[in-house]
Design a protein around this motif. Structure first.
Motif, PDB file in Angstrom:
ATOM      1  N   SER A 168       0.724  -1.201   0.069  1.00 27.34           N
ATOM      2  CA  SER A 168      -0.019  -0.179   0.116  1.00 27.34           C
ATOM      3  C   SER A 168       0.911   1.043   0.016  1.00 27.34           C
ATOM      4  CB  SER A 168      -0.950   0.120   1.308  1.00 27.34           C
ATOM      5  OG  SER A 168      -0.332  -0.137   2.367  1.00 27.34           O
ATOM      6  N   ARG A 169       1.954   1.287   0.784  1.00 27.35           N
ATOM      7  CA  ARG A 169       2.766   2.601   0.840  1.00 27.35           C
ATOM      8  C   ARG A 169       3.522   2.726  -0.688  1.00 27.35           C
ATOM      9  NH1 ARG A 169       1.317   4.983   4.321  1.00 27.35           N
ATOM     10  NH2 ARG A 169       2.494   6.463   3.343  1.00 27.35           N
ATOM     11  N   VAL A 193       0.705   4.470  -3.257  1.00 23.68           N
ATOM     12  CA  VAL A 193       0.065   5.747  -3.186  1.00 23.68           C
ATOM     13  C   VAL A 193       0.689   7.038  -4.039  1.00 23.68           C
ATOM     14  CG1 VAL A 193      -1.189   5.511  -1.065  1.00 23.68           C
ATOM     15  CG2 VAL A 193       1.270   6.143  -0.988  1.00 23.68           C
ATOM     16  N   ASP A 194       1.950   6.372  -4.497  1.00 25.66           N
ATOM     17  CA  ASP A 194       2.664   7.402  -5.387  1.00 25.66           C
ATOM     18  C   ASP A 194       2.055   7.458  -6.766  1.00 25.66           C
ATOM     19  OD1 ASP A 194       4.542   6.447  -3.582  1.00 25.66           O
ATOM     20  OD2 ASP A 194       5.461   5.363  -5.296  1.00 25.66           O
ATOM     21  N   TYR A 236      -4.343   6.032  -7.657  1.00 24.36           N
ATOM     22  CA  TYR A 236      -5.001   5.421  -6.346  1.00 24.36           C
ATOM     23  C   TYR A 236      -4.664   6.350  -5.044  1.00 24.36           C
ATOM     24  CZ  TYR A 236      -3.835   1.333  -9.494  1.00 24.36           C
ATOM     25  OH  TYR A 236      -4.096   0.451 -10.391  1.00 24.36           O
ATOM     26  N   GLU A 237      -5.428   6.078  -4.271  1.00 17.08           N
ATOM     27  CA  GLU A 237      -5.099   6.750  -2.865  1.00 17.08           C
ATOM     28  C   GLU A 237      -5.650   5.798  -1.711  1.00 17.08           C
ATOM     29  OE1 GLU A 237      -9.033   9.628  -3.129  1.00 17.08           O
ATOM     30  OE2 GLU A 237      -7.706   9.917  -1.537  1.00 17.08           O
ATOM     31  N   LEU A 238      -4.912   5.804  -0.598  1.00 15.22           N
ATOM     32  CA  LEU A 238      -5.119   5.277   0.632  1.00 15.22           C
ATOM     33  C   LEU A 238      -6.127   6.388   1.381  1.00 15.22           C
ATOM     34  CD1 LEU A 238      -2.282   3.747   2.733  1.00 15.22           C
ATOM     35  CD2 LEU A 238      -4.582   2.557   1.904  1.00 15.22           C
ATOM     36  N   THR A 239      -7.502   5.870   1.415  1.00 20.45           N
ATOM     37  CA  THR A 239      -8.277   6.579   2.147  1.00 20.45           C
ATOM     38  C   THR A 239      -8.228   6.607   3.704  1.00 20.45           C
ATOM     39  OG1 THR A 239      -9.914   5.020   1.744  1.00 20.45           O
ATOM     40  CG2 THR A 239     -10.149   7.182   0.626  1.00 20.45           C
ATOM     41  N   PRO A 278      -3.843   8.228   5.439  1.00 17.78           N
ATOM     42  CA  PRO A 278      -3.003   7.448   4.730  1.00 17.78           C
ATOM     43  C   PRO A 278      -1.679   7.075   5.755  1.00 17.78           C
ATOM     44  CG  PRO A 278      -3.341   9.663   3.801  1.00 17.78           C
ATOM     45  CD  PRO A 278      -4.409   9.365   4.782  1.00 17.78           C
ATOM     46  N   GLU A 279      -1.185   8.040   6.461  1.00 14.85           N
ATOM     47  CA  GLU A 279       0.037   8.072   7.130  1.00 14.85           C
ATOM     48  C   GLU A 279      -0.048   6.756   8.293  1.00 14.85           C
ATOM     49  OE1 GLU A 279       2.691   9.084   5.836  1.00 14.85           O
ATOM     50  OE2 GLU A 279       1.691  10.162   4.560  1.00 14.85           O
ATOM     51  N   VAL A 290      -7.004   0.124  -0.975  1.00 17.82           N
ATOM     52  CA  VAL A 290      -6.751   1.294  -1.713  1.00 17.82           C
ATOM     53  C   VAL A 290      -7.862   1.591  -2.593  1.00 17.82           C
ATOM     54  CG1 VAL A 290      -5.265   1.725  -3.758  1.00 17.82           C
ATOM     55  CG2 VAL A 290      -4.105   0.387  -1.818  1.00 17.82           C
ATOM     56  N   SER A 291      -8.086   3.006  -2.624  1.00 17.79           N
ATOM     57  CA  SER A 291      -8.958   3.514  -3.607  1.00 17.79           C
ATOM     58  C   SER A 291      -8.779   3.884  -4.974  1.00 17.79           C
ATOM     59  CB  SER A 291      -9.722   4.773  -2.765  1.00 17.79           C
ATOM     60  OG  SER A 291     -10.734   5.465  -3.943  1.00 17.79           O
TER      61      SER A 291
END
Ligand SMILES: *Cc1c(COP(=O)(O)O)cnc(C)c1O
Length: 512
Positions: free
Chosen positions: A375-376, A379-380, A384-387, A390-391, A400-401
């Motif tokens: 997942s880390r 996110v770049d 994609y994004e971690l809703t 994210p940290e 992952v969205s």
């Protein structure tokens, strides 16, 4: 696309189409008429049960049968054949071969549950010890191994909750079960099947139970709460002791959906978090194979004050002899024949013994590391994004969205999942949990080496790039699978689903 992958072709003739009258895969000597006469058969089998014509089976040689089944197995996706099986919440980990050898051993598989316990001491001892280890891992006081799946365990657990409130004379009043909006769909379904109303509460901005919403939903009408921890976002509910207190103060019970213990084995225990009833899927955490509906095992653990309501029979030990105990007047009854799916229990037991306590602990550690490793790095990628925070580290899985990708390119999570199949990878769980838009729920498990994770990350990033440069290409996937994109609604609809080779229908294979 850097990798290509081709599955067996579904257009091969069916085994019925290979059939030629008179062809067969065996040569038996002619039946000697004096051994069995028609009259004797008639004595043994009632007339109305005798066939009047042949069964209509395909007439084929042994080689054709073998090729048929091997080909079918290749059209399917399996953790032993594909590259990675990151189906979140489902824990599709590797099932070591030794588990199969144990479960298939004639001395285990050849037993009958109605044999006298004097002849099945080994199996009873195995089940007795499995329960002990299960209690140890989960921090509960007693358990039943009967339920045949996670959802079955949930229903059993909620029925135990029912028995508890009934005995206290509060069943009429306690009609509601509280379920967070991130819950697995089986939770509200099980509560409903057990006769309760479900009350859904929203998650907060961290993807966790909102304490204020919980307090507002709880009262004298509350029978209990059902919770998954770490929850389906992959986040540990750090306020779990506060949550337990709110429910217990209101007179309710805490139910733990431990379908998946992969993040916590050896690290923390639901029994210590304040849960009164739990189930766990042996067929997830403890590596036994599952999918396609079974068979599974969803043992239910309880705290001591609920033990009297557990299903019968229990297995007890007296002077080294294992016996069945039916003496439980307050028992809710049986929820499955005998001791549940013993073959599944035996696989889990073998897994526990081959791993050992420290091995189970390490497997959780690796499962968590693998989920965060993936997942880390995603996110770049633009799409994609971690809703939800994210940290914040995730546990055994990460959601992952693909929301940004859908917005920018029109490619939704569904199509990403379909295209992954072209890379020889199983899709993550898609569109669950419901509170994450365009959810891809990724659970690599501890089974995969870092190279497999890297390949998976590279595939998702490549699909991201293709979506931004040539979205139509992603929308047309999969290209390399045995069957291309099917119409999912029609394929699942009872009116159009086709299970007979004669109709061999176009319906299921129709493109959308
Ligand atoms: C898989 C799962 C279930 C249901 O288990 P089954 O064995 O499929 O009935 C329930 N809750 C969670 C969180 C799960 O992952």
């Amino acid at each position: 696309m850097t990798t290509s992958y081709r599955q067996a072709d579904w257009k091969e003739p069916l085994i019925f189409e290979h059939s030629k009258p008179g062809r067969m895969g065996h040569m038996l000597p002619e039946l000697e008429p004096e051994l069995v006469t028609e009259a004797q058969i008639g004595d043994l089998v009632p007339e109305e049960l005798l066939r009047t014509e042949a069964a209509g089976l395909p007439e084929v040689g042994e080689m054709q049968v073998l090729r048929h089944y091997v080909r079918l197995s290749q059209m399917n996706y399996g953790v032993n054949a594909g590259k990675i099986y990151p189906l979140g919440s489902c824990t599709m980990k590797y099932n070591p071969i030794i588990n199969e050898l144990m479960a298939g051993h004639p001395k285990m598989a050849g037993q009958h549950p109605l044999q006298s316990p004097a002849t099945t001491q080994g199996t009873l001892k195995m089940l007795y010890n499995l329960k002990k280890h299960f209690l140890n891992i989960t921090g509960m006081d007693d358990a039943t191994l009967q339920p045949a799946a996670g959802a079955h365990g949930e229903w059993t657990g909620i029925m135990l909750m029912r028995e508890y409130h009934r005995e206290r004379g509060e069943l009429d009043q306690r009609t509601e079960i509280v379920v967070p909006d991130s819950a697995h769909g089986t939770n509200p379904a099980s509560a409903h099947m057990a006769g309760f109303k479900t009350v859904e509460i929203p998650s907060n901005e961290h993807g966790m139970v909102d304490l204020e919403a919980l307090k507002a939903a709880v009262g004298p009408q509350t029978a209990g709460l059902m919770l998954t921890n770490p929850n389906t976002i992959g986040v540990f509910e750090s306020e779990i002791t506060e949550i337990s207190k709110i429910i217990h103060d209101a007179g309710g019970l805490m139910y733990y959906d431990g379908a998946n213990l992969n993040a916590i084995m050896g690290w923390c225990r639901p029994g210590d978090m304040g849960f009164d009833i739990i189930h766990s899927n042996l067929h997830k955490t403890f590596s036994t194979p599952h999918g396609g509906g079974g068979p599974g095992a969803g043992p239910v653990g309880v705290k001591a004050f609920l033990a009297d309501y557990l299903p019968v029979p229990d297995i007890i030990e007296e002077d080294g002899v294992y016996k069945l105990d039916y003496n439980k007047p307050k028992s809710m009854g049986k929820v499955h024949g005998f001791h549940g799916n013993v073959g599944v229990s035996l696989r889990a037991y073998t897994y526990m013994y081959t791993m050992g306590g420290s091995g189970l602990k390490e497997s959780s550690e690796l499962a968590v590391l693998n989920a965060n490793y993936i997942s880390r790095q995603l996110v770049d990628a633009k799409g994609y994004e971690l809703t939800f925070d994210p940290e914040k580290p995730r546990k055994h899985e990460a959601v992952v969205s693909a929301g940004p990708m859908l917005n920018d390119t029109g490619v939704s999570a569904l199509y990403i999942s379909k295209m992954l199949l072209d890379y020889g990878m199983h899709a993550p769980t898609t569109y669950f949990p419901l509170i994450v838009p365009e959810a891809l729920m990724i659970e690599p498990t501890e089974s995969e080496p870092v190279e497999a994770l890297d390949e998976f990350i590279a595939a998702l990033k490549e699909i991201n790039d293709i979506a931004y440069s040539d979205p139509e290409k992603v929308l047309g996937a999969p290209y390399n699978t045995a069957v291309s994109k099917i119409n999912e609604a029609r394929a699942a609809h009872p009116k159009t689903i086709c299970l007979s080779w004669r109709k061999y229908c176009q319906l299921n294979l129709d493109k959308e």
